[in-house]
Scaffold this active site. Structure first.
Site, PDB file in Angstrom:
ATOM      1  N   GLU A 181       0.797  -1.227   0.000  1.00 41.58           N
ATOM      2  CA  GLU A 181       0.000   0.000   0.000  1.00 41.58           C
ATOM      3  C   GLU A 181       0.835   1.285   0.000  1.00 41.58           C
ATOM      4  O   GLU A 181       0.784   2.091   0.954  1.00 41.58           O
ATOM      5  CB  GLU A 181      -0.962   0.002   1.202  1.00 41.58           C
ATOM      6  CG  GLU A 181      -1.909  -1.172   1.203  1.00 41.58           C
ATOM      7  CD  GLU A 181      -2.870  -1.158   2.382  1.00 41.58           C
ATOM      8  OE1 GLU A 181      -2.644  -0.421   3.337  1.00 41.58           O
ATOM      9  OE2 GLU A 181      -3.869  -1.900   2.328  1.00 41.58           O
ATOM     10  N   GLU A 194      -5.460  -8.424   0.833  1.00 42.77           N
ATOM     11  CA  GLU A 194      -6.132  -8.085   2.097  1.00 42.77           C
ATOM     12  C   GLU A 194      -7.608  -7.816   1.845  1.00 42.77           C
ATOM     13  O   GLU A 194      -7.960  -7.179   0.861  1.00 42.77           O
ATOM     14  CB  GLU A 194      -5.544  -6.829   2.756  1.00 42.77           C
ATOM     15  CG  GLU A 194      -4.187  -6.992   3.364  1.00 42.77           C
ATOM     16  CD  GLU A 194      -3.689  -5.707   3.997  1.00 42.77           C
ATOM     17  OE1 GLU A 194      -4.526  -4.876   4.427  1.00 42.77           O
ATOM     18  OE2 GLU A 194      -2.463  -5.495   4.039  1.00 42.77           O
TER      19      GLU A 194
HETATM   20  O1  AZF Z   1      -6.775  -1.108   7.992  1.00 51.82           O
HETATM   21  C1  AZF Z   1      -6.699  -2.497   7.910  1.00 51.82           C
HETATM   22  C2  AZF Z   1      -5.421  -2.871   7.179  1.00 51.82           C
HETATM   23  N1  AZF Z   1      -5.342  -2.157   5.923  1.00 51.82           N
HETATM   24  N2  AZF Z   1      -4.199  -2.432   5.139  1.00 51.82           N
HETATM   25  C3  AZF Z   1      -2.922  -2.387   5.844  1.00 51.82           C
HETATM   26  C4  AZF Z   1      -2.982  -3.105   7.187  1.00 51.82           C
HETATM   27  O2  AZF Z   1      -1.742  -2.944   7.858  1.00 51.82           O
HETATM   28  C5  AZF Z   1      -4.147  -2.574   7.992  1.00 51.82           C
HETATM   29  O3  AZF Z   1      -4.194  -3.164   9.270  1.00 51.82           O
END
Ligand code: AZF
Ligand code: CA
Length: 447
Positions: free
Chosen positions: A167, A351
């Site tokens: 991300e 995710e």
């Molecule tokens: O907010 C939930 C998830 N989103 N993407 C990155 C993860 O590290 C977060 O916990």
């Protein structure tokens, strides 16, 4: 009851990240990360006192956690490596004890027939590198490639699916523009530079992987599909800006070697003229795209919001405890959007999940989480729908295996299908874990 069968080799797993679950951030010679610094700074950390010092104590409980993954029937596990455990100063000296933890994790997963997916960077840059400018320093691409080489040399072959970055949008928007995440900067001139160097680092690591790597490497992006609130030109333009800023800013250079034109419009004088050779580095061919999906955004022109694009609250919908609308259709839509805009690369949902209220302790060894069960059923079915419409989705890594440190929001936001009592460290599978075990056993979504 409709059953949507998934492809035979579809990979069902869970995802976590080092700083959110491991604890022991400085054990065995590990170097501190920017999250160690940030979480201990009450001026920066929203959930004051919620640090990663203990988290889920996974660093000490890894074998038991993998046994629980096995018991639930997981076929894969997406984890991240804490850069500072392996390279305490970020570059140079390798800390064999730190690298050894990840080697033990990988070997334990393989011994349990669980495929490891390894993320190199899930937000925890060593402070030694942040003190040298971090992602603002163009050398970060070389630092990151050297870090990747250490892991590729030791683990490639046992790890067959690598992820460079998790991300990059969140790293940049949170860490350099709005300051909600480490390293806590608020600077619109820094954000594009950090963003661009993250993508250069992605390219440099992929290039380094191709020197010796025999398997697959990809990029993980968070995608939040933007739906224009109306057909008005203002709302349509707002949707385009929001989509460019969050959903195209990283895939566009990685796949097409360019930035969406809206970014210069958005950042104005803060948007540099990038050297052309940077795009050749960034655009290294990858083997898959990882999509992290949580929710959608209904977008309208609204100058009280950055980008002059603001959300239209969907008050009629169910929302998670992080305030996100539950919108399964958005997962189908975004998978088809990736296919349409970025071609037929294999896709993984790297995710997907939801935080709903769960009690701090699991009375009587049960945690009933009907909202999460419903969320997962509908989102897994939404993937089935995208596959039926031609999306080449190869796997699903549910966020998350354990309740963990939700960054600046602390431990109160529980995303796990396994409940963690942070007083006792007891793990208790929630009803959503039982549902997931059924989905894996039947390889089908049931609605
Ligand atoms: O907010 C939930 C998830 N989103 N993407 C990155 C993860 O590290 C977060 O916990
Ligand atoms: Ca700083």
């Amino acid at each position: 009851m409709t059953q949507t069968p998934f492809p035979d080799d579809f990979l069902w797993g869970c995802a976590t990240a080092a700083y959110q679950i491991e604890g022991s951030p400085l054990a065995d010679g590990a170097g501190a990360s920017i999250w160690q610094r940030f979480s201990h700074d009450p001026r920066l950390m929203a959930a004051k006192g919620d640090t990663g010092d203990v988290a889920c104590d996974h660093y000490n409980r890894m074998a038991d956690d993998v046994a629980l993954m096995k018991e639930l029937g997981l076929q894969a596990y997406r984890f991240s490596v804490a850069w500072g455990r392996v390279l305490p100063e970020g570059t140079g000296r390798v800390n064999q004890a730190g690298l050894g933890f990840y080697e033990r994790l990988v070997d334990t997963l393989l011994a349990n027939d669980i495929e490891p997916l390894c993320t190199l960077y899930h937000w925890d840059m060593p402070v030694a590198l942040d003190d040298r400018g971090g992602w603002l320093n163009r050398d970060s691409a070389d630092w990151f490639a050297d870090y990747g080489r250490v892991l590729f040399d030791r683990l490639d072959g046992r790890v067959k699916k690598w992820v460079t970055l998790n991300e990059p949008w969140v790293v940049t928007d949170g860490g350099y523009l709005h300051g909600a995440l480490a390293p806590g900067h608020r600077n619109m001139f820094e954000a594009p530079i950090a963003s661009h160097n993250l993508m250069r680092a992605h390219g440099a690591a992929v290039k380094a992987y191709r020197e010796t790597g025999k398997h697959e490497i990809g990029l993980v992006v968070n995608l939040e599909p933007k739906y224009a609130a109306s057909d008005s030109p203002e709302d349509q333009a707002a949707q385009r800006r929001a989509e460019a800023y969050m959903n195209r800013q990283y895939l566009e250079p990685a796949i097409h070697g360019r930035y969406p034109p809206e970014l210069k419009e958005i950042f104005g004088e803060a948007w540099p003229d990038w050297p052309a050779e940077d795009f050749a580095l960034i655009q290294q061919p990858i083997d898959f795209i990882g999509v992290n999906y949580y929710t959608r955004n209904v977008t309208r022109a609204d100058d009280s919001w950055p980008l002059n694009a603001g959300p239209v609250p969907q008050t009629q919908a169910t929302h998670t405890t992080t305030g996100w609308e539950v919108f399964p259709q958005g997962l189908t839509d975004v998978l088809l959007w990736v296919k349409e805009n970025y071609g037929d690369l294999p896709l993984y949902i790297t995710e997907n999940g939801a935080a709903f209220y769960d009690p701090p302790n699991a009375e009587g060894g049960r945690v009933d989480d009907p909202l999460r069960v419903d969320y997962l059923r509908k989102h897994i079915a939404a993937i089935g729908s995208a596959i039926e419409q031609g999306a080449d989705v190869r796997g699903y890594m549910l966020w998350s295996f354990l309740d963990n440190l939700e960054w600046s929001l602390g431990y109160s936001k529980r995303f796990g299908i396994v409940h963690v009592n942070f007083e006792t460290q007891a793990r208790t599978p929630k009803n959503s874990a039982r549902l997931y075990s059924q989905v894996i056993a039947t390889n089908a979504a049931t609605l």
